[in-house]
Write an enzyme that holds these catalytic residues in place. Sequence first.
Site, PDB file in Angstrom:
ATOM      1  CG  HIS A 180      -1.883  -1.276   1.448  1.00 24.86           C
ATOM      2  ND1 HIS A 180      -2.969  -1.236   0.949  1.00 24.86           N
ATOM      3  CD2 HIS A 180      -1.638  -2.361   1.620  1.00 24.86           C
ATOM      4  CE1 HIS A 180      -3.613  -2.491   1.219  1.00 24.86           C
ATOM      5  NE2 HIS A 180      -2.733  -3.283   1.681  1.00 24.86           N
ATOM      6  CD  GLU A 209      -4.848  -8.269   6.974  1.00 24.21           C
ATOM      7  OE1 GLU A 209      -5.796  -7.502   6.283  1.00 24.21           O
ATOM      8  OE2 GLU A 209      -3.881  -7.577   7.316  1.00 24.21           O
ATOM      9  CG  HIS A 267      -6.132  -6.848   1.501  1.00 26.41           C
ATOM     10  ND1 HIS A 267      -6.001  -6.221   0.261  1.00 26.41           N
ATOM     11  CD2 HIS A 267      -5.322  -6.521   2.412  1.00 26.41           C
ATOM     12  CE1 HIS A 267      -4.967  -5.602   0.317  1.00 26.41           C
ATOM     13  NE2 HIS A 267      -4.475  -5.762   1.770  1.00 26.41           N
ATOM     14  CG  ASP A 325       0.086  -5.378   4.306  1.00 22.53           C
ATOM     15  OD1 ASP A 325      -0.586  -4.562   3.399  1.00 22.53           O
ATOM     16  OD2 ASP A 325      -0.580  -5.800   5.213  1.00 22.53           O
ATOM     17  CG  ASP A 326       0.354  -1.176   5.443  1.00 22.32           C
ATOM     18  OD1 ASP A 326      -0.256  -0.390   4.359  1.00 22.32           O
ATOM     19  OD2 ASP A 326      -0.244  -2.194   5.486  1.00 22.32           O
TER      20      ASP A 326
HETATM   21  N1  ADE Z   1      -4.802  -1.324   4.265  1.00 25.83           N
HETATM   22  C1  ADE Z   1      -3.370  -0.975   4.209  1.00 25.83           C
HETATM   23  N2  ADE Z   1      -2.894  -2.156   4.936  1.00 25.83           N
HETATM   24  C2  ADE Z   1      -3.964  -3.186   4.979  1.00 25.83           C
HETATM   25  C3  ADE Z   1      -4.066  -4.530   5.378  1.00 25.83           C
HETATM   26  N3  ADE Z   1      -3.104  -5.196   5.828  1.00 25.83           N
HETATM   27  N4  ADE Z   1      -5.362  -4.988   5.398  1.00 25.83           N
HETATM   28  C4  ADE Z   1      -6.414  -4.597   5.038  1.00 25.83           C
HETATM   29  N5  ADE Z   1      -6.311  -3.125   4.729  1.00 25.83           N
HETATM   30  C5  ADE Z   1      -4.970  -2.530   4.449  1.00 25.83           C
HETATM   31 ZN    ZN Z   2      -2.537  -5.133   2.502  1.00 25.89          ZN
END
Ligand code: ADE
Ligand code: ZN
Length: 329
Positions: free
Chosen positions: A17, A198, A195, A276-277
């Site tokens: 992201h 998770e 997604h 991911d982030d």
């Molecule tokens: N937006 C940013 N990271 C995310 C994640 N791991 N799961 C869901 N939405 C997200």
């Molecule tokens: Zn994600």
Amino acid sequence: MSYDWLNALPKVELHLHLEGSLEPELMFELAQRNNIDLPFQTVDQVRKAYEFSKLQDFLDIYYQGANVLVVEQDFYDLVWAYLEKCHQQNVVHVEPFFDPQTHTDRGISFEVIINGITQALKDGELKWGISSELIMCFLRHDSEEAAFAVLAQAEPFLDQIVGVGLDSSERGHPPEKFSRVFAKARELGLLTVAHAGEEGPAEYIWTAINDLKVSRIDHGVRAIDDAKLMNHLVATKIPLTVCPLSNTKLCVFDDMSEHNILQMLEEGVCVTVNSDDPAYFGGYMTENFVALAQDLAMSKEQAKKLVRNSIEASFADAARKQKILALLD
Ligand code: ADE
Ligand code: ZN
């Protein structure tokens, strides 16, 4: 033990992201540039706030951080900083997500967002040869109507987007809430990902596949709970974009030693490694691979197989895939 070989390995990132690559230093710089108040005084304070016990804890802070992105140059600088990291870590192809609703809801125009992002992606390819395909995500906590509205705003820019995705709060927002908007996106020629699995159940992976017709599942680690689904993933080769450091930071797994990515790899699922982030979860691509080597004793062969899976799972054209494969072998 040295893990330089993992940094040197040519890599492909399919689950990133862009807003999640906003490092605290850049957050402060942009806040100052745009006269925006942050609830933190120092970079250290920000990093200390990054303690999460579930996805929603993270999302609340992540959406707040994104408020510093206002003009085209801000989006450019965000993406450029990510690409610099990719270059340092030998990431040669990326398929990042962006969350337009996070910005359009604050009055930022779609054009400003996408122009800043795509200009940086073009410059990154020119300067470092990093190829890319951009994916626009719908926020699943928001309505179907809001997703249709952002898809309409994206229509003049479809040549800059390869597909649509689905992110944000998973529990209580099953994929089928967006069946109609994903159908419309496919009619427009876009690919789809989502997604699923998770924090949500394996059932959400099934509905992402059957109702949203996704080409890949983002995360998908809960697939392990459903033997029939595991068989389906192996038979169809539907890839999972797994994010190890994210999963431990958000307590999807209590410890990296309990992560199931290598078990799924050995069972024949097309799993891939992603960050991911990274600004929030403690690492980019190399750090994710290193975590698997340290805590799960990932072998060189497994690391290469994970990268090969990413190349095959990517939306790059056949010629580009061949080039990246040649770098690996
Ligand atoms: N937006 C940013 N990271 C995310 C994640 N791991 N799961 C869901 N939405 C997200
Ligand atoms: Zn994600």
